[in-house]
Scaffold this active site. Structure first.
Site, PDB file in Angstrom:
ATOM      1  N   HIS A  35     -22.646  87.836  34.927  1.00  0.00           N
ATOM      2  CA  HIS A  35     -23.599  86.873  34.366  1.00  0.00           C
ATOM      3  C   HIS A  35     -24.170  87.308  33.024  1.00  0.00           C
ATOM      4  O   HIS A  35     -25.180  86.757  32.572  1.00  0.00           O
ATOM      5  CB  HIS A  35     -24.741  86.571  35.354  1.00  0.00           C
ATOM      6  N   ASP A  83     -19.932  81.721  34.867  1.00  0.00           N
ATOM      7  CA  ASP A  83     -20.595  81.212  36.074  1.00  0.00           C
ATOM      8  C   ASP A  83     -21.750  80.236  35.775  1.00  0.00           C
ATOM      9  O   ASP A  83     -22.750  80.623  35.172  1.00  0.00           O
ATOM     10  CB  ASP A  83     -21.171  82.370  36.904  1.00  0.00           C
ATOM     11  N   GLU A 123     -19.115  79.347  40.775  1.00  0.00           N
ATOM     12  CA  GLU A 123     -19.470  79.958  42.063  1.00  0.00           C
ATOM     13  C   GLU A 123     -20.965  79.970  42.364  1.00  0.00           C
ATOM     14  O   GLU A 123     -21.350  80.208  43.504  1.00  0.00           O
ATOM     15  CB  GLU A 123     -18.914  81.384  42.166  1.00  0.00           C
ATOM     16  N   ASN A 124     -21.814  79.733  41.346  1.00  0.00           N
ATOM     17  CA  ASN A 124     -23.263  79.735  41.586  1.00  0.00           C
ATOM     18  C   ASN A 124     -23.894  78.385  41.248  1.00  0.00           C
ATOM     19  O   ASN A 124     -25.104  78.289  41.035  1.00  0.00           O
ATOM     20  CB  ASN A 124     -23.939  80.828  40.749  1.00  0.00           C
ATOM     21  N   HIS A 128     -18.777  84.195  45.747  1.00  0.00           N
ATOM     22  CA  HIS A 128     -19.640  83.135  46.317  1.00  0.00           C
ATOM     23  C   HIS A 128     -18.869  81.852  46.626  1.00  0.00           C
ATOM     24  O   HIS A 128     -19.487  80.804  46.867  1.00  0.00           O
ATOM     25  CB  HIS A 128     -20.791  82.828  45.364  1.00  0.00           C
TER      26      HIS A 128
HETATM   27 FE   LIG Z   1     -21.625  84.567  39.664  1.00  0.00          FE
HETATM   28 FE   LIG Z   2     -19.680  86.711  41.638  1.00  0.00          FE
END
Ligand SMILES: [Fe+2]
Ligand SMILES: [Fe+2]
Length: 274
Positions: free
Chosen positions: A181, A8, A39-40, A68
């Site tokens: 993460h 991510d 996604e982030n 996300h």
């Molecule tokens: Fe994430």
């Molecule tokens: Fe996630």
């Protein structure tokens, strides 16, 4: 075939690190395919179309997501036209975009990339991830319609991730976990030849709480009262992922290594591509 998967991307620091360093990594390692979870990427919350396009420009072949995926509302629109944008395949039927697609590398290899989300401790709880994987793999089997298959399994628990890895062992080239993460230390090749890592870790500032500025998360643990929105940490990012050498003949993994490149974690780089 040489594959790199990155976890991510969190916020501007994660974006800048990946977009700046990927062209050199791609060139130096002679990478055939690069998949990254985005996604982030937009300040920690989803990914805009502008960032998606920048990601492609930096040399990323496919962007995966997770819970996300639709934090940035424009994703509901561009997901339909963005060929290299994946959201979890097990969203309900009718959800914009797609969860799997086949891409052709510069050398002509057919790569099936899929994004599937786990359900344990995850919101929203989506459809059965195992059934979703079965359907995707049946429609495009390794060694038949696909020369390599990479799956981003986006989930919270290592148990669900490990079970999923075994479920597709020998039928996918790579299962890379995302969402927590934090990179795990369990990168290995499963008995039937699938490269597996419970979590690839994030591309973001590790002097943080999961890539977010540490002050607000810490205060919430202490006081239980939200004071402001979580904001992505702005320090220098560490790039984290999984590098895999895949057999041209079988589509299964031959060698693998975690990749950690940046200021906060112990460095790790594949040594078999030098
Ligand atoms: Fe994430
Ligand atoms: Fe996630």
């Amino acid at each position: 075939m040489r594959f790199l998967f990155l976890g991510d991307i969190v916020g501007r620091s994660g974006r800048e690190a990946v977009f700046k360093q990927l062209p050199a990594l791609r060139h130096d390692f002679k990478l055939d395919f690069v998949a990254v979870n985005g996604e982030n990427a937009a300040a920690g919350h989803g990914i805009t179309e502008k960032i998606y396009l920048e990601a492609l420009h930096s040399g990323i072949d496919v962007i995966t997501t997770g819970n996300h995926a639709f934090d940035q509302k424009d994703a509901l629109i561009y997901a339909e036209r963005a060929e290299r944008f994946l959201r979890p395949a097990n969203y309900p039927p009718g959800t914009p975009g797609k969860g799997a697609a086949v891409f052709t590398t510069a050398k002509g290899a057919r790569v099936l990339a899929a994004n599937i989300m786990g359900r344990v401790f995850m919101q929203p709880a989506l459809d059965d991830p195992f059934a979703a994987a079965e359907k995707i793999l049946a429609s495009c089997p390794l060694g038949e319609q696909a020369d390599a298959i990479i799956i981003d399994f986006h989930a919270e628990t290592t148990s669900e991730k490990q079970a999923f890895g075994h479920f597709v062992d020998g039928r996918a080239s790579i299962v890379a976990g995302t969402h927590t993460h934090v990179p795990t230390a369990d990168a290995h090749i499963l008995p039937q030849g699938t490269a597996y890592m419970s979590d690839a870790g994030m591309c973001g500032d590790y002097d943080s709480v999961l890539g977010m500025d540490k002050e607000e998360p810490l205060q919430r643990f202490l006081s239980k009262i939200p004071r402001r929105r979580f904001e992505a940490a702005t320090g220098k990012a560490t790039i984290c992922g999984l590098a895999v050498e895949i057999s041209d003949r079988t589509g299964l993994a031959e060698r693998l290594s975690p990749l950690h490149l940046g200021p906060h974690l112990q460095q790790a780089m594949p040594d078999f591509w030098n």
